[in-house]
Design a protein around this motif. Sequence first.
Motif, short mmCIF file in Angstrom:
data_model
loop_
_atom_site.label_atom_id
_atom_site.label_comp_id
_atom_site.label_asym_id
_atom_site.label_seq_id
_atom_site.Cartn_x
_atom_site.Cartn_y
_atom_site.Cartn_z
N HIS A 49 12.16 -2.91 5.28
CA HIS A 49 12.48 -1.47 5.10
C HIS A 49 11.78 -0.62 5.86
O HIS A 49 12.38 0.28 6.83
CB HIS A 49 12.51 -0.86 3.75
CG HIS A 49 12.91 0.61 3.58
ND1 HIS A 49 14.43 0.68 3.96
CD2 HIS A 49 12.22 1.61 3.12
CE1 HIS A 49 14.47 2.10 3.55
NE2 HIS A 49 13.28 2.62 3.25
N MET B 214 0.90 -1.04 0.08
CA MET B 214 -0.14 -0.22 0.12
C MET B 214 0.76 1.41 0.12
O MET B 214 0.55 2.06 -0.61
CB MET B 214 -0.81 0.05 1.26
CG MET B 214 -1.96 1.11 1.22
SD MET B 214 -3.13 1.13 2.63
CE MET B 214 -4.34 0.17 2.06
N VAL B 215 1.97 1.18 0.94
CA VAL B 215 2.70 2.38 0.67
C VAL B 215 4.31 2.20 -0.07
O VAL B 215 4.91 3.09 -0.04
CB VAL B 215 3.26 2.62 2.40
CG1 VAL B 215 1.82 3.30 2.96
CG2 VAL B 215 3.88 1.70 3.00
N HIS B 216 4.13 1.03 -0.62
CA HIS B 216 5.31 0.69 -1.46
C HIS B 216 6.72 0.70 -0.81
O HIS B 216 7.64 1.16 -1.59
CB HIS B 216 5.32 1.80 -2.93
CG HIS B 216 4.14 1.93 -3.41
ND1 HIS B 216 3.65 0.69 -4.24
CD2 HIS B 216 3.17 2.69 -3.68
CE1 HIS B 216 2.63 0.99 -4.88
NE2 HIS B 216 2.23 2.11 -4.42
N VAL B 217 6.49 0.31 0.37
CA VAL B 217 7.78 0.09 1.02
C VAL B 217 7.57 -1.64 1.67
O VAL B 217 6.82 -1.68 2.30
CB VAL B 217 7.75 0.76 2.35
CG1 VAL B 217 8.93 0.79 3.36
CG2 VAL B 217 7.74 2.52 1.91
N SER B 218 8.91 -2.01 1.67
CA SER B 218 8.90 -3.52 2.13
C SER B 218 8.75 -3.48 3.60
O SER B 218 9.04 -2.52 4.10
CB SER B 218 10.17 -4.38 1.74
OG SER B 218 11.26 -3.58 2.21
#
Length: 76
Positions: free
Chosen positions: A8, A1-5
Motif C-alpha cells: 500500500h 510503525m505507520v500501520h500501512v502495508s
Amino acid sequence: MVHVSASHLRKMFKEETGQTLKDFILEVRMKTAMDLLKIPDIKVADIAEQVGYLSSQDVARAFRQATGLTRGNTGI
C-alpha cells in the motif's frame, strides 16, 4: 510503525509522485554516489556503504546500469 502495508505504501508513493519507490531510492542513491565520487580519495567500497549497498561491486553495477557510466568516465 505507520500501520500501512509495504504494498500500500508503494502504491501511495507512486500515486503521489508518479515514480516508483524503488526508482526514487535508486535515484537518491545514485545522486549521493555522484557527489561522493567527486571526492578523489574516497574508495568505492566506502561509497557503497554510505549509499546502502553491501559491496563496491553492487554499487558499481547499479551506478553503471543507472547512468551508463563508470567512475573512469564520469568526468569527475
